[in-house]
Every structure is written in C-alpha cells, then in structure tokens.
Design an enzyme around this catalytic site. Structure first.
Site, short mmCIF file in Angstrom:
data_model
loop_
_atom_site.label_atom_id
_atom_site.label_comp_id
_atom_site.label_asym_id
_atom_site.label_seq_id
_atom_site.Cartn_x
_atom_site.Cartn_y
_atom_site.Cartn_z
CG ASP A 76 -0.62 -0.11 -1.07
OD1 ASP A 76 -0.29 0.97 -1.61
OD2 ASP A 76 -1.69 -0.69 -1.30
CG ASP B 177 -4.60 1.05 -7.62
OD1 ASP B 177 -3.68 0.21 -7.57
OD2 ASP B 177 -5.12 1.54 -6.60
#
Ligand code: DGJ
Length: 710
Positions: free
Chosen positions: A470, A532
C-alpha cells in the site's frame, strides 16, 4: 517481412502485420517522422509548402521546423511547439539534434534500474542523434514486436562534452499525427472515484495530463488515447500512449497552427533539473504507443494482449488467483491473532482460499496515527508473531497474505524517532502530513536497505503467500523533480530485490486504491487494488474506465459491506459480487456476522470464483454498453469456450421496454448454449443480439453464461 527495414537513403520502417512506424533522415540531417498507424508499405515525407511569416530552418527556403514532424524535437531553432528535449548547456539553452548513426538489434536492451516491457520476438532500432555544438548525444530506442500493434520508445542522453548540462525536459517519446480532427480520452479521478473517462475534442493549443504528486496518481492515470473524432468502441483509428513509470509524468497532445498534432510522453518537466556531468548518461522511462483501427474496444484489446505478454511478471501469467478474505472492512484496525484465526475459520467455511491480514498488525497500530515504519508484530495483539500466525492459518488449509506500507513512516514510530532525517522534508518547513504520515526518502540507499531488511525478516519465514503493498499519501516537501525521480529509482531497486528474492509471493499494488495504478508497478506486481470503492455502482465505472488500458488479469475486487462504507449505498450481495466478477482476484471483506447472514450466497460465489478463475485471465473483455443507467460487459475466456455477459441496470422504472445486446468477437459458425438451455448461433448472438431480463429492482445485476457447443 522484416520487422525493421533501413533503406540506403536512411528511411527507417518498423512494420508488422498490424502497424507501421516510419521515419527518415531529411536532407538537412534531421530525423523526420513519417508515419505511425495501420500497416502500410512505404510512407512518404509530407509536403513542405511555402509559408509566410514564419521562421525557416537555417537557410532553407521551404523548411519550417514548426511544421516538420520530428522524432525528438527541441526549441530554439524555429520549432515553437512544446519540446521533447530541453536543457541548459554551458552558455545557452539552444539544442538541436542531427542524425549521427543507427543500429538494429535482435533483442530489446533492458532498461537498467527501471521497469520496461520485455522483448521476445522483437527488433530494436537505435538511432543516435548528436548536437555537435552542445556536445550531447541521444539514443532513440524503438522496439517493435512481431505480433503486437505496439511500439516501445525510450531515450538515452549522453553528455559527450567537458561541462555539465542541466536537463529540464527529457521526454521518452514525441509522436506527431497528421493534421485531422481528433478526440482525446483520458481518465481522471480521486480517492474512491478513480478512472472516470472524459472524451474531449483536441483543441488547437495544448492539452496535458500530468502528475507532480510523487505517484502516477488517480487524478490522471498516465494514459491518453487520441482517436479520429468519429471513432466508436468498434470502429475508427485510435492511438494510445502510456508510460512504464509510476512517478511524476506528463503526457500531452498539442495542435499547432498548421494542424500538426504532437504527442509527448515522459517525466514531468515541472521542477525537473538533472545535472548530467561529462561522460554521464541519463535514461528516460519507457513510453508505449498502441494503435487500432477497430475503435476504443480494439485499442483495449491491443493493450490487454501486450500488457499480459510483455509487462506483467511472467511467474503469474495465467496463474489463477486465490479467492480471499481481507480483514480491512471486516475489522479495520481492530485485529488480533484470535480474530484472525476466527476469520480464517469463517473464510474456510465459505470455501475461501486465502486470509489477508490488512493494516493494523504491527507495533501499536490501533489507528492510522502511528507505527508505520515499525514492521514487527504488535506484541500485545500478535504475541506469537506473524510467521507463527501465518503457519496456523496455513495449517487450516488457507494461504496467508499480509499488508505493508513500506514507503511510509509515522511521526509516532520508533523508526522516525531513530531516523527523523529519513523522512522527506526540507529545512525550515514543518512537514505536511497526509493520513498523519510522512514519506520515507527512498532516494537514500540506506533507507532502501532498511526497508528491505524489515520486509525480508518476515517474508523469509516462508509463510507469506501474498503481500498487499500500500501507499497512502501524495508526496510533499520533496524538494525537486529530480529527487522525485531518484525516489522512483530507489523504489524500483527495492522492488527488484524483493521480486528476485521472493519470486513466488504474489504482490498486489495499492495506493489508497488506484493512486498508483500503472505499468511501472504492474511490471513487478501481477495485480492491483483498483479502488477502495466497493459499492457495485461506484465500482462499475471504475472497472469500466480502467479496462481501457488494463486487462482484467490485473484487477482485484472484493465483496464489501452494505451499506457501503464509502458512499452509504445499500446493495444486494449479488450486485456486489457481479460488479467485480470479471476481476482475476476475487474476495470478500466482511465480518463474521455479515458472512453468516449471506453464507449460502457467499459459498456459491466463492465456488463460482474458483471454478471460473482461469477464465478471468487472458480473456477478451468488451465494453458492450456503458452509459447513463446501464453497463454491460462481455468477458470471453481465452479459449473462446465460455462467454460471460454481465449487465447492470442502475435505477428501475415501470413498464420498461425489452432490452437486447449484441455480443462481440464470437465464432460466427459456432453454436452456444445459454445457461445450459437455449441454443444460439454465434452469428445470431453478434448480429441480432441476446434478450436481457427486464429488471425488477434498482441496481439490478444479471449474469448470463454462454458455452460454445460446436
Ligand atoms: C488503503 C487501502 O486502499 C485499503 O484497502 C486498506 O488497505 C487501507 N489502506 C489500510 O490502511
């Protein structure tokens, strides 16, 4: 047919069955671009009409550089368009390149320190140009594959003089298209709203997409398509340009006063200043240009084939991805080893193959304000440590995946306390935080070594099957564009080392979703977290947009909670599954009670994902419809035997008309059964189409499966 032909008069023609790219050395010694497009035999130079009120090149009566398409144009000699190259030498900033030599290689020389597409069955032309006044040489690299409608370009710049020069614009490629009416398509967005397609007519002037954020970014994915203004999904000449790069970039299209259309792609010149000392060489990232005569859909097919064959790590080529349960939306930071083991049981209960422990597992990381940089398990919540926990999860028959955000540091961390100078900052300014965190300065080798050591300590246990990598903030206080590029070189060096040491670990790239979704990262990592946004309606347009460039092989999607945590929308478990159904990696991020409520459906979807895992790799993806209220996709397995048609109607209405959709790319002569029932001819499905169910609810999602029977 030779892939590269060089004539005695120094016309260079790169040609395969799909494309031709041609250039020649002009009588003045300039490298003149002749053509890029559908495969043709002998492109001719463009006419040089007499022009009034413009600057002629040196003493030529008919040559204005403002009109001549050049392979590596500069400013300061009569070309007033945006330059591919600009630098400041010892005395001045006027540069101009003339042909010096060329060579053809049977391989694609790899780019040292940066990712680039792999070459097999290729030829590479390297043309060297020289500026004998400024003592600079450039090697222009062009690679053509035997079976792809793609050209790879990059540049190496050498200082052959005795004084340093300062590089400012170092594009990887300049490509001129003939005057005409064109539209541009690009993909803009932000967090949880990535990949919005925008199509605009090419204006006279300059249109630019770029990033100065330290990542390629979700604001503008580094991809620009230029198409004939009438082009559709299935018809019309389309040109696509992207970069194998993950940092600050710029891609622009400029129409000049004589209609010349120049595309530039490369490092963002903003704030870029790279000192090139005598005898030093600077290499640009690689740019890729694709072409299709079959509209935007055809262009996507070219990209998909080429990315699969030449960019994605070979180890995971056509390797089915495990179904997974990710802890993020199931538990957020509230993770403990007991909870992970419980979730592993829940995951097994619905047939899932991998448990992914997302954020929250390391030293005191109970929220997003701390601990980034301290990559050891939190002793309070993960007393047994990650390798032992992973072993227990694996003993339950699951694979184990782990989240890292290696490029970051929290001010509240042992790492920052020990090495505050390792975080990006500039003297006299308070660092700007993003998600309460700072970016580590990967241009420093000691920082890269430290990160490698921390990851290696866990990965070397041999218990980790997958890593989610990430990266959750844009960069600030970098100090210069050159440093931003050095950061990328540091990152790529780190990734190279990790991939070499751990070739069997499946890495997934993520940057708050799609904030760094590009071919640079995908050269190392076989898949990416597109967004997301897991609400089905939100995700539809993201996948639809991303599919213009990226094959579904690289996409990961999971079934998230309802109401959705990002936009609050309530949706059925079926719609949530079908929005991500074409993704190669499919999973779930729900807690135990949510899973219990939908146990039967989830068990069915997980089983379906396993059975169809191979069909989502190497598939042909067609955007049959995407407008207003409706999205329809077709995914055809690479052997052509199975066709998935996924339809979404967003809002319902009473008394709707019958709907029908025509399929694409089927075998005309074959017969297909629909859901093991009715039989249709391939020609019927493509020309008459298939009837769709009339929706009875909002967010209606339907999956039709056709199997080829003969
Ligand atoms: C952002 C990612 O996109 C999410 O999936 C999740 O991993 C969080 N970061 C964790 O902090």
């Amino acid at each position: 047919m030779e892939l590269i032909d060089v004539s005695d008069e120094l016309t260079f023609t790169l040609r395969n069955a799909a494309i031709t790219y041609a250039m020649r050395v002009s009588t003045e010694g300039l490298l003149e671009q002749l053509y890029f497009g559908a495969s043709i035999n002998a492109p001719s130079p463009q006419p040089r009409p007499l022009r009034h009120c413009t600057v002629m090149f040196e003493d030529s009566p008919t040559l204005t550089l403002n009109e001549l398409p050049q392979e590596y144009p500069t400013q300061g000699r009569g070309d007033f368009g945006s330059p591919a190259f600009h630098a400041v030498g010892a005395d001045n900033s006027v540069f101009s390149f003339l042909y010096k030599s060329h060579r053809v290689e049977d391989v694609k020389p790899m780019l040292d320190g940066m990712p680039s597409s792999r070459g097999n069955g290729v030829k590479t032309l390297i043309v060297t140009l020289v500026d004998a006044v400024q003592h600079v040489e450039v090697d222009l690299h062009y690679t053509i594959w035997a079976n792809q409608a793609v050209i790879a370009r990059r540049v190496e710049i050498r200082n052959v003089g005795s004084t340093p020069i300062s590089l400012r614009h170092v594009h990887s490629s300049a490509l001129d298209l003939p005057p005409g009416d064109y539209d541009l398509q690009h993909f803009h967005g932000t967090w949880a709203r990535e990949f919005n397609a925008e199509r605009v007519p090419l204006p006279t002037g300059r249109f630019i997409i770029e990033s100065a954020r330290g990542t390629s970014s979700n604001a503008h994915n580094p991809y620009l398509a230029v198409m004939e203004s009438g082009a559709t999904e299935t018809e019309g000449d389309c040109f696509g340009t992207t970069l194998v790069y993950s940092g600050n970039f710029a891609i622009s299209a400029e129409r000049g006063e004589f209609g010349r259309v120049r595309l530039l792609a490369g490092l963002n010149p903003f704030d870029f200043d790279w000192t090139l000392k005598p005898d030093e060489t600077f290499a640009t990232p690689e740019a890729l240009h694709a072409f299709s005569r079959k509209g935007l859909g055809g262009l996507s097919h070219v990209w998909h084939d080429s990315i699969r064959a030449h960019i994605l790590p070979e180890r995971f080529h056509n390797a089915p991805r495990p179904t997974y349960l990710n802890t993020w939306e199931a538990a957020y930071f509230d993770v403990t080893e007991d909870k992970v083991l419980e979730l592993a049981d829940v995951a097994s209960g619905i047939g899932v193959e991998m448990l992914v422990l997302d954020d929250g597992w390391f030293m005191g990381r109970t929220d997003d304000r701390r601990a980034l940089g301290d990559w050891t398990a939190d002793p309070d919540r993960f007393a047994m440590g990650i390798p032992a926990l992973a072993e227990k999860v694996r003993a339950k028959g699951l694979k184990f995946g782990l989240w890292f955000e290696p490029e970051m540091v929290s001010p509240d961390s042992d790492l920052y306390r020990a090495h505050p100078d390792w975080a990006m900052s500039v003297p006299g300014r308070t660092p700007s935080l993003g998600r309460h965190q700072m970016t580590l300065d990967l241009s420093k080798p000691e920082v890269v070594d430290h990160i490698y050591g921390q990851l290696d300590a866990i990965l070397s246990s041999g218990q980790i099957d997958y890593v989610k990598w990430d990266m959750n903030r844009n960069m600030t206080e970098v100090g210069s564009g050159a440093k931003a590029h050095r950061y990328m070189l540091g990152l790529y060096g780190l990734l190279d080392r990790l991939m070499t040491a751990y070739p069997d670990i499946l890495f997934e790239t993520c940057a708050s979703g799609g904030n760094r979704f590009d071919l640079g990262m995908l050269s190392y990592m076989a898949q990416g977290w597109v967004s997301d946004m897991c609400d089905p309606i939100g995700r539809l347009s993201i996948i639809n947009g991303a599919s213009h460039l990226f094959p579904t092989d690289v996409m990961a999607s999971y079934i998230g909670p309802s109401p959705n945590h990002q936009n609050g929308r309530v949706s059925s478990i079926r719609a949530r599954f079908l929005a991500g159904v074409v993704s190669a990696a499919r999973g779930v991020s729900l807690n135990g009670p949510e899973i219990a409520v939908h146990k039967d459906a989830l068990t069915k979807y997980v089983q379906f994902s396993k059975v169809t895992a191979r069909d989502m790799l190497g598939a042909r993806f067609d955007r049959l419809r995407h407008h207003g209220n409706e999205t329809i996709w077709q995914q055809t397995s690479r052997d052509g035997s199975t066709v998935y048609v996924i339809t979404f109607q967003i809002l319902n209405a009473p008394n709707l008309p019958l709907r029908r959709v025509r399929l694409r790319g089927l075998d005309q002569a074959a017969r297909y059964t629909l859901d093991a029932g009715a039989i249709y001819g391939g020609d019927t499905l493509m020309h008459r189409g298939i009837a769709l169910t009339i929706p009875t609810e909002d967010f209606a999602a339907e999956l039709l499966i056709l199997k080829k029977v003969s």
